[in-house]
Design a protein around this motif. Structure first.
Motif, PDB file in Angstrom:
ATOM      1  N   LEU A 123       0.823  -1.241   0.021  1.00  0.00           N
ATOM      2  CA  LEU A 123       0.073   0.134   0.014  1.00  0.00           C
ATOM      3  C   LEU A 123       1.015   1.188  -0.136  1.00  0.00           C
ATOM      4  CD1 LEU A 123      -3.042  -0.791   2.464  1.00  0.00           C
ATOM      5  CD2 LEU A 123      -3.036  -0.626   0.169  1.00  0.00           C
ATOM      6  N   CYS A 124       2.304   1.194   0.535  1.00  0.00           N
ATOM      7  CA  CYS A 124       2.939   2.210   0.626  1.00  0.00           C
ATOM      8  C   CYS A 124       3.285   2.686  -0.908  1.00  0.00           C
ATOM      9  CB  CYS A 124       4.321   2.157   1.120  1.00  0.00           C
ATOM     10  SG  CYS A 124       5.329   1.185   0.061  1.00  0.00           S
ATOM     11  N   LEU A 125       2.868   2.151  -1.976  1.00  0.00           N
ATOM     12  CA  LEU A 125       3.296   2.421  -3.288  1.00  0.00           C
ATOM     13  C   LEU A 125       2.120   3.522  -3.814  1.00  0.00           C
ATOM     14  CD1 LEU A 125       4.048  -0.902  -4.921  1.00  0.00           C
ATOM     15  CD2 LEU A 125       5.740   0.988  -4.308  1.00  0.00           C
ATOM     16  N   ILE A 126       1.061   3.473  -3.113  1.00  0.00           N
ATOM     17  CA  ILE A 126      -0.046   4.183  -3.469  1.00  0.00           C
ATOM     18  C   ILE A 126      -0.011   5.741  -2.639  1.00  0.00           C
ATOM     19  CG2 ILE A 126      -2.536   4.486  -3.365  1.00  0.00           C
ATOM     20  CD1 ILE A 126      -2.695   1.496  -3.570  1.00  0.00           C
ATOM     21  N   PRO A 127      -0.173   6.596  -3.311  1.00  0.00           N
ATOM     22  CA  PRO A 127      -0.237   8.094  -2.601  1.00  0.00           C
ATOM     23  C   PRO A 127      -1.076   8.101  -1.502  1.00  0.00           C
ATOM     24  CG  PRO A 127      -0.018   8.343  -4.972  1.00  0.00           C
ATOM     25  CD  PRO A 127      -0.097   6.991  -4.606  1.00  0.00           C
ATOM     26  N   ARG A 128      -0.701   8.567  -0.308  1.00  0.00           N
ATOM     27  CA  ARG A 128      -1.615   8.525   0.808  1.00  0.00           C
ATOM     28  C   ARG A 128      -2.643   9.504   0.828  1.00  0.00           C
ATOM     29  NH1 ARG A 128       1.737   8.747   6.415  1.00  0.00           N
ATOM     30  NH2 ARG A 128      -0.097   9.463   7.081  1.00  0.00           N
ATOM     31  N   ARG A 129      -3.910   9.317   1.450  1.00  0.00           N
ATOM     32  CA  ARG A 129      -4.754  10.435   1.209  1.00  0.00           C
ATOM     33  C   ARG A 129      -4.434  11.857   1.761  1.00  0.00           C
ATOM     34  NH1 ARG A 129     -10.327   9.132   4.409  1.00  0.00           N
ATOM     35  NH2 ARG A 129     -10.116   7.471   2.803  1.00  0.00           N
ATOM     36  N   GLY A 130      -4.616  12.815   0.984  1.00  0.00           N
ATOM     37  CA  GLY A 130      -3.920  14.193   1.313  1.00  0.00           C
ATOM     38  C   GLY A 130      -2.738  14.261   0.593  1.00  0.00           C
ATOM     39  N   VAL A 131      -2.360  13.628  -0.230  1.00  0.00           N
ATOM     40  CA  VAL A 131      -1.099  13.589  -1.011  1.00  0.00           C
ATOM     41  C   VAL A 131      -1.259  13.745  -2.496  1.00  0.00           C
ATOM     42  CG1 VAL A 131       1.379  12.798  -1.550  1.00  0.00           C
ATOM     43  CG2 VAL A 131       0.267  12.511   0.856  1.00  0.00           C
ATOM     44  N   LYS A 132      -0.590  14.730  -3.145  1.00  0.00           N
ATOM     45  CA  LYS A 132      -0.645  14.831  -4.686  1.00  0.00           C
ATOM     46  C   LYS A 132       0.594  14.296  -5.249  1.00  0.00           C
ATOM     47  CE  LYS A 132      -1.766  17.848  -8.465  1.00  0.00           C
ATOM     48  NZ  LYS A 132      -1.918  19.049  -8.980  1.00  0.00           N
ATOM     49  N   VAL A 133       0.760  13.418  -6.053  1.00  0.00           N
ATOM     50  CA  VAL A 133       2.034  13.384  -6.767  1.00  0.00           C
ATOM     51  C   VAL A 133       1.909  13.482  -8.253  1.00  0.00           C
ATOM     52  CG1 VAL A 133       3.778  11.284  -7.556  1.00  0.00           C
ATOM     53  CG2 VAL A 133       2.413  11.187  -5.125  1.00  0.00           C
ATOM     54  N   GLN A 134       2.942  14.431  -8.522  1.00  0.00           N
ATOM     55  CA  GLN A 134       3.084  14.652 -10.149  1.00  0.00           C
ATOM     56  C   GLN A 134       4.254  13.954 -10.216  1.00  0.00           C
ATOM     57  OE1 GLN A 134       2.357  19.114 -10.594  1.00  0.00           O
ATOM     58  NE2 GLN A 134       2.308  19.030  -8.367  1.00  0.00           N
ATOM     59  N   ARG A 135       4.147  13.170 -11.559  1.00  0.00           N
ATOM     60  CA  ARG A 135       5.385  12.314 -11.961  1.00  0.00           C
ATOM     61  C   ARG A 135       6.138  12.948 -13.197  1.00  0.00           C
ATOM     62  NH1 ARG A 135       5.009   8.036  -8.704  1.00  0.00           N
ATOM     63  NH2 ARG A 135       2.964   7.635  -7.868  1.00  0.00           N
ATOM     64  N   ASN A 136       7.300  12.323 -13.222  1.00  0.00           N
ATOM     65  CA  ASN A 136       8.343  12.479 -14.409  1.00  0.00           C
ATOM     66  C   ASN A 136       8.241  13.974 -15.077  1.00  0.00           C
ATOM     67  OD1 ASN A 136       8.697   9.802 -14.739  1.00  0.00           O
ATOM     68  ND2 ASN A 136       6.568   9.385 -15.516  1.00  0.00           N
ATOM     69  N   ILE A 137       8.397  14.969 -14.179  1.00  0.00           N
ATOM     70  CA  ILE A 137       9.006  16.303 -14.233  1.00  0.00           C
ATOM     71  C   ILE A 137      10.340  16.175 -14.823  1.00  0.00           C
ATOM     72  CG2 ILE A 137       8.990  18.689 -13.516  1.00  0.00           C
ATOM     73  CD1 ILE A 137       6.697  17.766 -11.509  1.00  0.00           C
ATOM     74  N   THR A 153       3.078  16.821  -2.912  1.00  0.00           N
ATOM     75  CA  THR A 153       2.755  17.846  -2.397  1.00  0.00           C
ATOM     76  C   THR A 153       1.563  17.560  -1.404  1.00  0.00           C
ATOM     77  OG1 THR A 153       1.510  18.325  -4.563  1.00  0.00           O
ATOM     78  CG2 THR A 153       3.528  19.329  -4.211  1.00  0.00           C
ATOM     79  N   PRO A 154       1.299  18.144  -0.427  1.00  0.00           N
ATOM     80  CA  PRO A 154      -0.157  18.419   0.149  1.00  0.00           C
ATOM     81  C   PRO A 154      -1.162  18.448  -0.684  1.00  0.00           C
ATOM     82  CG  PRO A 154       1.424  19.602   1.410  1.00  0.00           C
ATOM     83  CD  PRO A 154       1.818  19.439   0.075  1.00  0.00           C
ATOM     84  N   ALA A 155      -2.564  17.762  -0.506  1.00  0.00           N
ATOM     85  CA  ALA A 155      -3.597  17.870  -1.611  1.00  0.00           C
ATOM     86  C   ALA A 155      -4.562  18.411  -0.793  1.00  0.00           C
ATOM     87  CB  ALA A 155      -3.810  16.774  -2.242  1.00  0.00           C
ATOM     88  N   GLY A 156      -5.597  18.806  -1.385  1.00  0.00           N
ATOM     89  CA  GLY A 156      -7.053  19.292  -0.974  1.00  0.00           C
ATOM     90  C   GLY A 156      -6.766  20.519  -0.069  1.00  0.00           C
ATOM     91  N   GLU A 157      -7.436  20.472   1.309  1.00  0.00           N
ATOM     92  CA  GLU A 157      -7.677  21.625   1.972  1.00  0.00           C
ATOM     93  C   GLU A 157      -6.389  22.191   2.595  1.00  0.00           C
ATOM     94  OE1 GLU A 157      -8.533  19.409   6.072  1.00  0.00           O
ATOM     95  OE2 GLU A 157     -10.031  20.337   5.176  1.00  0.00           O
ATOM     96  N   ASN A 158      -4.979  21.309   2.428  1.00  0.00           N
ATOM     97  CA  ASN A 158      -3.987  21.852   2.822  1.00  0.00           C
ATOM     98  C   ASN A 158      -2.942  22.433   1.857  1.00  0.00           C
ATOM     99  OD1 ASN A 158      -4.564  20.686   5.215  1.00  0.00           O
ATOM    100  ND2 ASN A 158      -3.889  18.605   4.396  1.00  0.00           N
ATOM    101  N   THR A 159      -3.736  22.901   0.949  1.00  0.00           N
ATOM    102  CA  THR A 159      -2.616  23.376  -0.389  1.00  0.00           C
ATOM    103  C   THR A 159      -2.397  24.799  -0.301  1.00  0.00           C
ATOM    104  OG1 THR A 159      -4.767  23.588  -1.631  1.00  0.00           O
ATOM    105  CG2 THR A 159      -3.493  21.552  -1.852  1.00  0.00           C
ATOM    106  N   ALA A 160      -3.284  25.547   0.165  1.00  0.00           N
ATOM    107  CA  ALA A 160      -2.994  27.104   0.193  1.00  0.00           C
ATOM    108  C   ALA A 160      -2.442  27.653   1.570  1.00  0.00           C
ATOM    109  CB  ALA A 160      -4.305  27.721  -0.395  1.00  0.00           C
ATOM    110  N   LYS A 161      -1.159  27.299   1.877  1.00  0.00           N
ATOM    111  CA  LYS A 161      -0.742  27.792   3.106  1.00  0.00           C
ATOM    112  C   LYS A 161       0.668  28.289   2.951  1.00  0.00           C
ATOM    113  CE  LYS A 161      -3.456  24.585   6.163  1.00  0.00           C
ATOM    114  NZ  LYS A 161      -3.268  23.749   7.131  1.00  0.00           N
ATOM    115  N   GLY A 162       0.947  28.978   1.837  1.00  0.00           N
ATOM    116  CA  GLY A 162       2.119  29.849   1.634  1.00  0.00           C
ATOM    117  C   GLY A 162       3.088  28.618   1.151  1.00  0.00           C
ATOM    118  N   ASN A 189       5.533  10.189   1.343  1.00  0.00           N
ATOM    119  CA  ASN A 189       4.280  10.364   1.720  1.00  0.00           C
ATOM    120  C   ASN A 189       3.868  11.007   3.063  1.00  0.00           C
ATOM    121  OD1 ASN A 189       2.086   9.180  -0.414  1.00  0.00           O
ATOM    122  ND2 ASN A 189       3.934   7.932  -0.425  1.00  0.00           N
ATOM    123  N   HIS A 190       4.443  10.604   4.324  1.00  0.00           N
ATOM    124  CA  HIS A 190       4.491  11.177   5.276  1.00  0.00           C
ATOM    125  C   HIS A 190       4.792  12.652   5.607  1.00  0.00           C
ATOM    126  CE1 HIS A 190       3.754  10.818   9.636  1.00  0.00           C
ATOM    127  NE2 HIS A 190       5.008  11.572   9.804  1.00  0.00           N
TER     128      HIS A 190
END
Length: 428
Positions: A123-137, A153-162, A189-190
């Motif tokens: 399950l560690c291969l799957i991004p955790r809830r609240g995590v956004k992964v952008q690949r192959n940049i 990066t943090p996803a959802g409600e945690n995204t706009a905090k500077g 992820n953590h």
């Protein structure tokens, strides 16, 4: 069936012996490592398998002869050894606390590592809830070379905090194998859940790449980070670095060779400093044998595939690839992590590096020796991995807090105890 039970018992004992007394004979090094790695870090799963195997054999008549009884006794001994490995893992929190990792920092915002990952490691291969992964940049492109990274990066409600603190992850694999998709996932992820932005970075691998091209590629990422970090919500002025094995070696090199022109050709004026380093089970000295039968630089791997120079004729090339030769007073804070049962890189390698670094650096050098831990222990989301991941996040969060407050971590004379041993040290 009695002989099946005997085979199960023998296998259980051999796994236990290898886990507690790692094999370092050249012919047994690789299979011994993999067997110990699996049996130590997946000890609960192994225990279930051992009990199930013995129980099934007994149910189908495994105790009808002396081989079965012998197998049962051996299996019980093997299971006891597996339980002992689990007990050693449970001491991880004590080790982290005693070595100075601030586990109580902001406890209200420190969710525990998900239990589901401990039960089902993939399950560690799957991004955790609240995590956004952008690949192959793509972070560096030159002719046919295209180096890529993944961003956590943090996803959802945690995204706009500077702007947030950044963490660079460098994968291991003896400088010849490995990929950003395989290592550092539990930590990244953590960290993203805790509000960090993680960058899992690829670099050229040997034998195609020749040292120091590996390090130059990572310096190219630092250049890219200064220019593009804000686009991903990260602070261009704050970045820590971590990695394991060859990635641990590269982590130390990145942290200790800030702004060294030789390793950033064409962009010598770019600031390549980092604010903290967490190397896992790395190699820090390629020249001195120390815990090694021969110097690491004298191995066929380094001479034929990585550095590609004869060690005894050009030892200076290996000295220039050794983190221990770049120690300096203004080195960033270090948290060095190593397993006491590491069969690939002896734990004495970490101890002597920490001792030397403490003699020079004005920043804290924290050393956490994981009792019973094998090489690569953090690849699996085991109990030990979960606690170490939490500890690393607490430590780096402390560094970031000091950065925001405009203070610099430092130690007072005499604070560093001798190595090996647990460390009591505060970040001030």
């Amino acid at each position: 069936m009695p002989y099946v039970l005997l085979a199960v018992g023998v296998a259980a004992v051999l796994l236990t012996l290898n886990a507690h007394f790692p094999r370092r004979h050249p012919w047994l090094l690789v299979p011994g490592f993999f067997a110990g790695w699996l049996s130590i870090e997946l000890a609960p799963h192994l225990l279930v398998a051992e009990v199930a195997g013995m129980g099934s054999a007994v149910a189908f008549g495994g105790l009808e002869g002396w081989p079965g009884w012998a197998g049962l006794a051996l299996g019980a001994a093997g299971a006891a050894g597996t339980i002992a490995a689990m007990a050693a893992s449970r001491r991880t929190v004590v080790t982290l606390e005693e070595c100075g990792v601030p586990l109580d920092l902001d406890p209200e915002r420190a969710p525990r590592y998900p239990v589901s990952h401990l039960i089902v490691p993939p399950l560690c291969l799957i991004p955790r809830r609240g995590v956004k992964v952008q690949r192959n940049i793509v972070f560096h492109e030159q002719e046919r070379l295209r180096l890529k990274l993944d961003v956590y990066t943090p996803a959802g409600e945690n995204t706009a905090k500077g702007l947030r603190p950044g963490l660079m992850e460098i994968h291991g694999g003896a400088w010849v194998i490995g990929d950003k998709r395989e290592q550092g996932l539990a930590l990244l992820n953590h960290m993203a859940v805790q509000g960090w932005v993680g960058f899992n970075v690829n670099y050229r691998l040997s034998p195609k790449a020749t040292w120091p091209e590996h390090l130059v590629d990572l310096k190219c990422f630092l250049k890219w980070y200064r220019q593009h970090a804000a686009e991903y919500g990260a602070d261009p002025g704050f970045l820590c670095v971590t990695g394991g094995s060859a990635g641990g070696h590269l982590t130390a090199m990145v942290a200790l060779t800030a702004n060294v022109p030789e390793f950033q050709p064409g962009f010598e004026d770019v600031d390549t400093s980092v604010q903290g380093a967490v190397p896992f089970y790395g190699v820090y000295d390629l020249v001195q044998p120390g815990p090694w039968p021969v110097p690491m630089g004298a191995t066929a791997l380094m001479q034929r595939m990585v550095v590609k120079r004869p060690f005894h004729e050009e030892p200076e090339a290996y000295a220039k690839a050794s983190p221990v030769n770049y120690l300096r007073e203004d080195a960033p804070p270090f948290l060095v992590i190593h397993g006491s049962h590491d069969s690939l890189i002896p734990v004495a390698e970490a101890r002597r590096f920490v001792e030397r670094l403490r003699e020079t650096s004005a920043s804290p050098v924290v050393y956490a020796e994981m009792q019973g831990g094998q090489h690569g222990f953090d690849v699996f989301p085991s109990y030990r991995t979960a606690r170490v991941v939490e500890g690393v996040e607490r430590y780096l969060t402390g560094l970031h807090r000091q950065y925001r407050e405009g203070t610099h971590p430092s130690v007072h004379p005499g604070e560093h105890p001798a190595v090996p041993g647990e460390i009591t040290e505060s970040l001030e």
